[in-house]
Write an enzyme that holds these catalytic residues in place. Structure first.
Site, PDB file in Angstrom:
ATOM      1  N   PRO A  16      43.527  14.647  82.606  1.00 45.97           N
ATOM      2  CA  PRO A  16      42.823  13.731  81.693  1.00 45.97           C
ATOM      3  C   PRO A  16      42.490  14.441  80.377  1.00 45.97           C
ATOM      4  O   PRO A  16      41.995  15.556  80.387  1.00 45.97           O
ATOM      5  CB  PRO A  16      41.535  13.390  82.449  1.00 45.97           C
ATOM      6  CG  PRO A  16      41.715  13.893  83.837  1.00 45.97           C
ATOM      7  CD  PRO A  16      42.741  14.967  83.794  1.00 45.97           C
ATOM      8  N   GLU A  17      42.842  13.787  79.267  1.00 43.48           N
ATOM      9  CA  GLU A  17      42.534  14.325  77.944  1.00 43.48           C
ATOM     10  C   GLU A  17      41.420  13.483  77.320  1.00 43.48           C
ATOM     11  O   GLU A  17      40.844  12.628  77.992  1.00 43.48           O
ATOM     12  CB  GLU A  17      43.801  14.316  77.078  1.00 43.48           C
ATOM     13  CG  GLU A  17      44.956  15.084  77.717  1.00 43.48           C
ATOM     14  CD  GLU A  17      46.237  15.064  76.889  1.00 43.48           C
ATOM     15  OE1 GLU A  17      46.153  14.951  75.660  1.00 43.48           O
ATOM     16  OE2 GLU A  17      47.310  15.162  77.488  1.00 43.48           O
ATOM     17  N   LYS A  19      36.792  17.642  76.909  1.00 41.36           N
ATOM     18  CA  LYS A  19      37.144  16.991  78.177  1.00 41.36           C
ATOM     19  C   LYS A  19      36.018  17.119  79.207  1.00 41.36           C
ATOM     20  O   LYS A  19      36.225  16.860  80.389  1.00 41.36           O
ATOM     21  CB  LYS A  19      38.432  17.609  78.723  1.00 41.36           C
ATOM     22  CG  LYS A  19      39.609  17.537  77.741  1.00 41.36           C
ATOM     23  CD  LYS A  19      40.821  18.270  78.292  1.00 41.36           C
ATOM     24  CE  LYS A  19      41.834  18.523  77.192  1.00 41.36           C
ATOM     25  NZ  LYS A  19      42.932  19.406  77.647  1.00 41.36           N
ATOM     26  N   ARG A  54      54.306  24.927  77.933  1.00 38.90           N
ATOM     27  CA  ARG A  54      54.160  23.502  78.238  1.00 38.90           C
ATOM     28  C   ARG A  54      55.393  22.723  77.792  1.00 38.90           C
ATOM     29  O   ARG A  54      55.974  23.020  76.759  1.00 38.90           O
ATOM     30  CB  ARG A  54      52.921  22.922  77.508  1.00 38.90           C
ATOM     31  CG  ARG A  54      51.614  23.673  77.753  1.00 38.90           C
ATOM     32  CD  ARG A  54      51.136  23.558  79.180  1.00 38.90           C
ATOM     33  NE  ARG A  54      50.854  22.192  79.578  1.00 38.90           N
ATOM     34  CZ  ARG A  54      49.697  21.563  79.349  1.00 38.90           C
ATOM     35  NH1 ARG A  54      48.729  22.190  78.709  1.00 38.90           N
ATOM     36  NH2 ARG A  54      49.524  20.325  79.765  1.00 38.90           N
TER      37      ARG A  54
END
Ligand SMILES: [Zn+2]
Length: 296
Positions: free
Chosen positions: A2-3, A61, A283
């Site tokens: 979750p961002e 976050k 990433r």
């Protein structure tokens, strides 16, 4: 993971659902104690019980809940953490410590919340986490919500949504790639892999471009793009690409509007070139080789 838009969606929902509620029961299952809880469990229990949740805030976050005794509950959802609110009781709170076998096996913490006016039914807040990278802290006697003693939260950069162009220009003055800078929570808080890739596409800049080599116009474009994709993400209640759900278990819908993230091989919506994927700072990074030329 979750961002910012996903956490913001959760926080806004929680504010309407559990703000002002009183904590009257707590179950910490074994894996909460081993993996999630970063505070001594007895202190956690004593510091939470019978306290009112004053409000629910977000910083990067992190989810921050100040309680009526000046303690602050801090949650980070890690990779797969979810917060679910149930309006029909699932848990028997009499046996506080053993937990109950009939809640989801990945639900590790359950908090019982009553309405002090007695008008509304009891609620339960469930912390569910399959991969157990989430974290929970209870910080005692917090005088200033801007200085909460939690690792990661202390050194957090300014929130991506509130950052000025001047500050953005300052953090981009680095030889690192813009992707690396956008993901660095100590520089800018809340942006993760999805929104970094979408923002770079929106600004038409290659994600490997060094921050220091951005033109003034590109800086302006990228700053605006970051805010735009985050706001769109919030509007669509977040991106459910793998695990994320909102507090009622439903999915966000921003994944239907992604233009490059996980779109490898798909046609670019702007120019029809095939979206490519490379690795940057470890990433997966998605971009259009034609719209986002390197050195452009
Ligand atoms: Zn393109």
């Amino acid at each position: 993971m979750p961002e910012l838009p996903e956490v913001e969606t959760i926080v806004r929902d929680l504010r309407s659902q559990i703000m002002g509620r009183v904590i009257t029961g707590l179950v910490l299952r074994e894996r909460a104690l081993t993996y999630l809880l970063q505070t001594n469990s007895e202190k956690f229990y004593q510091g939470m019980m019978n306290q009112t949740i004053i409000t629910i805030l977000r910083k990067g976050k992190y989810i921050i809940m100040p309680l009526s005794n000046n303690n602050v509950l801090v949650l980070h959802l890690g990779m797969t953490g979810k917060l679910w609110v149930y309006d029909s009781p699932e848990v028997d709170f009499v046996d506080q410590w053993s937990g109950n076998d009939y809640v989801d096996k990945h639900t590790h913490v359950v908090i019982e919340l009553i309405d002090p006016s007695g008008e509304d039914d009891d609620l339960e807040l469930h912390f569910n986490d399959v991969r157990l990278f989430g974290n929970i802290w209870l910080v005692e006697d917090v005088q200033d919500l801007n200085h909460i003693d939690v690792p990661g939260l202390k050194g957090l950069g300014s929130d991506a949504l509130g950052m000025s162009l001047k500050e953005f220009t300052k953090i981009m003055n680095s030889r690192r790639s813009i992707k690396a800078i956008l993901l660095d929570q100590t520089k800018i808080a809340g942006v993760g892999n999805i929104y970094a890739d979408e923002a770079c596409f929106c600004a038409q800049i290659h994600p490997a471009t060094r921050g220091v080599s951005l033109t003034e116009e590109q800086l302006d474009k990228l700053w605006f793009a970051v805010k735009t994709v985050l706001k769109q993400g919030i509007k669509h209640r977040g991106s459910s690409t793998s695990d994320y759900t909102t507090t009622d278990g439903s999915e966000g819908s921003y994944q239907h509007y992604h233009r490059v993230y996980q779109k490898t091989g798909h046609k670019c919506v702007e120019c029809s070139a095939a979206i490519e994927r490379i690795k940057l700072v470890g990433r997966s990074t998605h971009f259009c080789p034609s719209c986002q030329r390197e050195g452009k």
